[in-house]
Enzyme design. Sequence first.
Site, PDB file in Angstrom:
ATOM      1  N   HIS A  83       0.819  -1.218   0.000  1.00 52.08           N
ATOM      2  CA  HIS A  83       0.000   0.000   0.000  1.00 52.08           C
ATOM      3  C   HIS A  83       0.851   1.265   0.000  1.00 52.08           C
ATOM      4  O   HIS A  83       0.356   2.340  -0.320  1.00 52.08           O
ATOM      5  CB  HIS A  83      -1.049  -0.018   1.119  1.00 52.08           C
ATOM      6  CG  HIS A  83      -0.533   0.246   2.489  1.00 52.08           C
ATOM      7  ND1 HIS A  83      -0.228  -0.749   3.388  1.00 52.08           N
ATOM      8  CD2 HIS A  83      -0.280   1.403   3.133  1.00 52.08           C
ATOM      9  CE1 HIS A  83       0.185  -0.207   4.517  1.00 52.08           C
ATOM     10  NE2 HIS A  83       0.157   1.096   4.398  1.00 52.08           N
ATOM     11  N   ASP A 203       1.267  -7.757   2.256  1.00 51.61           N
ATOM     12  CA  ASP A 203       1.350  -6.325   1.977  1.00 51.61           C
ATOM     13  C   ASP A 203       2.795  -5.854   1.810  1.00 51.61           C
ATOM     14  O   ASP A 203       3.347  -5.173   2.670  1.00 51.61           O
ATOM     15  CB  ASP A 203       0.668  -5.560   3.121  1.00 51.61           C
ATOM     16  CG  ASP A 203       0.335  -4.129   2.732  1.00 51.61           C
ATOM     17  OD1 ASP A 203       0.878  -3.635   1.720  1.00 51.61           O
ATOM     18  OD2 ASP A 203      -0.453  -3.493   3.448  1.00 51.61           O
ATOM     19  N   SER A 641       4.099   2.020   8.417  1.00 49.39           N
ATOM     20  CA  SER A 641       3.870   1.057   7.346  1.00 49.39           C
ATOM     21  C   SER A 641       5.158   0.826   6.589  1.00 49.39           C
ATOM     22  O   SER A 641       5.838   1.776   6.209  1.00 49.39           O
ATOM     23  CB  SER A 641       2.827   1.582   6.375  1.00 49.39           C
ATOM     24  OG  SER A 641       1.581   1.208   6.814  1.00 49.39           O
TER      25      SER A 641
HETATM   26  N1  ARG Z   1      -4.445   0.405   7.524  1.00 54.13           N
HETATM   27  C1  ARG Z   1      -3.161   0.446   6.910  1.00 54.13           C
HETATM   28  C2  ARG Z   1      -2.538   1.825   7.097  1.00 54.13           C
HETATM   29  O1  ARG Z   1      -2.991   2.595   7.868  1.00 54.13           O
HETATM   30  C3  ARG Z   1      -3.211   0.017   5.489  1.00 54.13           C
HETATM   31  C4  ARG Z   1      -3.947   0.900   4.566  1.00 54.13           C
HETATM   32  C5  ARG Z   1      -3.954   0.500   3.138  1.00 54.13           C
HETATM   33  N2  ARG Z   1      -4.863  -0.576   2.821  1.00 54.13           N
HETATM   34  C6  ARG Z   1      -6.177  -0.399   2.503  1.00 54.13           C
HETATM   35  N3  ARG Z   1      -6.883  -1.454   2.174  1.00 54.13           N
HETATM   36  N4  ARG Z   1      -6.765   0.765   2.474  1.00 54.13           N
HETATM   37  O2  ARG Z   1      -1.981   2.476   6.307  1.00 54.13           O
HETATM   38  N1  GLU Z   2      -1.011   1.151   7.608  1.00 56.23           N
HETATM   39  C1  GLU Z   2      -0.368   2.178   8.370  1.00 56.23           C
HETATM   40  C2  GLU Z   2       0.584   3.017   7.545  1.00 56.23           C
HETATM   41  O1  GLU Z   2       0.393   3.208   6.374  1.00 56.23           O
HETATM   42  C3  GLU Z   2       0.258   1.552   9.530  1.00 56.23           C
HETATM   43  C4  GLU Z   2      -0.809   1.184  10.411  1.00 56.23           C
HETATM   44  C5  GLU Z   2      -0.882   2.083  11.580  1.00 56.23           C
HETATM   45  O2  GLU Z   2      -1.472   3.160  11.481  1.00 56.23           O
HETATM   46  O3  GLU Z   2      -0.302   1.662  12.567  1.00 56.23           O
HETATM   47  O4  GLU Z   2       1.510   3.585   8.035  1.00 56.23           O
END
Ligand code: ARG
Ligand code: GLU
Length: 706
Positions: A83, A203, A641
């Site tokens: 991502h 990921d 991330s």
């Molecule tokens: N939750 C993760 C972060 O905060 C991954 C986000 C990307 N993935 C998604 N399906 N939107 O960045």
């Molecule tokens: N998916 C998050 C990012 O893009 C990390 C997840 C979080 O917020 O800890 O940095």
Amino acid sequence: MRKFLMLFCALTISLNLFGQGGMWLPVLIENHIKDMQKGGFKLSAEEVYSVNKACMKDAVVLFGGGCTGEIVSDKGLLLTNHHCGRGEIVSHSTLEHDYLTEGFWAKSLSQEIPCKGLNVKILDRMIELPGDEEERKKAVEKYKNTLEGVFEFTVEKLYAGNLWYLFVYKSFNDVRLVGAPPSAVGNFGGDTDNWMWPRHGGDFSIFRIYADKNNNPTTGYSKDNVPYKPKHHFKISLKGVEKDDFTMVFGFPGTTEEYLPAVAVKAYKDQNYPARIFCRQTRMELMSEAINADRQVRLKYTSIYAGAENAKKKWEGSVLGLNRFDVVKQKIHAENALKSDSEVKNILSEYEKIYSEKYKFIMADAYFYESVYQTAQFKIGEKAFALSQIDTETSPQAVVNKAQEILKKTLSFFSARDSALERKIFTALYKIYSDSCAEFMPKNLKEICSANALKTAEDFVNYYYKNSVLSDSTRLKNIVAKYVYLEKNAKKFEKNISDFVELIKNDVGIKYYLEPLRVYLQQIMPEINAFESQTEKLDKDYQGLLMKLSPETIKFPDANSTLRFTFGKVDSYIPRDGVIYNYYTTLDGVIEKDNPKIYDYNVPEKLKKLYQSKDYGRYADKDGKIHVCFIATNHTTGGNSGSPVVNANGELIGINFDRCWEGTMSDIMYNKEICRNISVDIRYVLFLIEKLGGADNLIKEMEIVN
Ligand code: ARG
Ligand code: GLU
């Protein structure tokens, strides 16, 4: 101040208990190393952070400004999240070469794809600066003039300005895409699984840093650039993890607000988050319908949707956690205990005052940003507005060129969006805007509505589509062609241009951009600025006082996208009464979730075959399975991330990519019962590279240990 800080840091050593959260400054690792070693860590402080010797920090990068990556070979090979690389993967995808859906693997350096504008930074060192502003400036100048090398500098305040540091980076601008699994692997489960555990995402994506012949950063791509030779790279472990194993995450967490007063937490929880959640929910429902119906729409909206969804779901999780652990009450309790100090008491009542007087402006900002600002029509208005400014140019040719240039940009925005979908979004968000921002509704728009008997959002949108030349790309193109062309007769030319400018100025599409913006800039923004400068000052005083009166409550400086490490242990958790979540997932779960009808759960045939034949190479766990993800108690946030997750030997065991939903309140208050970071098991990454991608070249390049 410094003496006080040293004392303060010394105090935190004895107070810090393993696995209680914290995003620590690498330069102060000495304060934590004993604690880490108690948890099993085998490395010395110097092996993690050192200015003079190659160490772990030299292999951790700030990726693209908002993510983290880690270097895993002596040729600058870089791992981060799928991502985090998604923007690049999408921008090089077409319907014919759909790297997003199919994946991409460079089998040689020459196949790697340059990513224009992608930047990677490596921290060279961080240096404490004086608290006094004048002295600080002088010190910064001194370092800038004396440090040898090609560096970039940032001055960062920590503890809301109670401590300052200079961060010195090497900044690379030739970064190339090397590999990515298919989206149904890299983003497996998509937005449904996002923030959730149990998780089955692979990921990751792979990039490479390039440097000039002298191994120095460059300002961009050149065919003469060569793979960067890092001072240090991570070894990769095939051992996997067990419950209670030590883990550490090293990366660039973006923002936390651990020292907010109760009144602020309450405002987030009860007002700000719910409003934003509602706006996004509305927009996302419309997008998701269209995305599922059309592949082209999917390509166009996949990033926009993911961006909207990501924060929304996190806020939902935060509200849940903040309520569940009654964080407001906890904060009030802690505040009451300190209120015997008159300074604390004053500061807290100042906070109360500001929140009750000014929070409505913060809410107006939230609504503006989540509604009007998110409509394509606003952004088209913003771009086309420049057309109403072209009469100031000198030569006719320059006028025509300028108009064409603006037109081109505006048209390319049109083609990046889907017009039918944008009309629906416009209607829904305009409704929210006019309902929720009544007090800040621009006079000018109200007049248009009353003059034309526009009662509902639909009415307004219909009016827009009927009357605005910005409502349709052909219409805009035609109107520019009709007025803006080289005309021998100078008078006629001038008249054409002034008619054109007049027409654009009076267009309802321009007004839809300009009027809300005007209100925003004139009525909302100054109040927000005042709110922010006051809270900034209060934060500084409050945190300064906490450091003095209650150091156990203010152990680490809030995250601010500077390099931090956090450590904890692999652990399961209890998401709700009666349920225990195991600490790892396996490929079995991927296959269980397989659903060819849903894009995000459509497991590639090849992966299913590998599963059936158990063709796992050396990447299976001792239980014979491919482990996919695991969770631990590391305190992480957005920006982490792509961060390296290492074991007790400092070897790479995973790539951090998410947190568990129930614990997303950790940006405001960490709680070891519920807060877990999610990592993709590095063995799954290697398995995918080798068996799914067939990229043996990359496997050979990495240093894999048992
Ligand atoms: N939750 C993760 C972060 O905060 C991954 C986000 C990307 N993935 C998604 N399906 N939107 O960045
Ligand atoms: N998916 C998050 C990012 O893009 C990390 C997840 C979080 O917020 O800890 O940095």
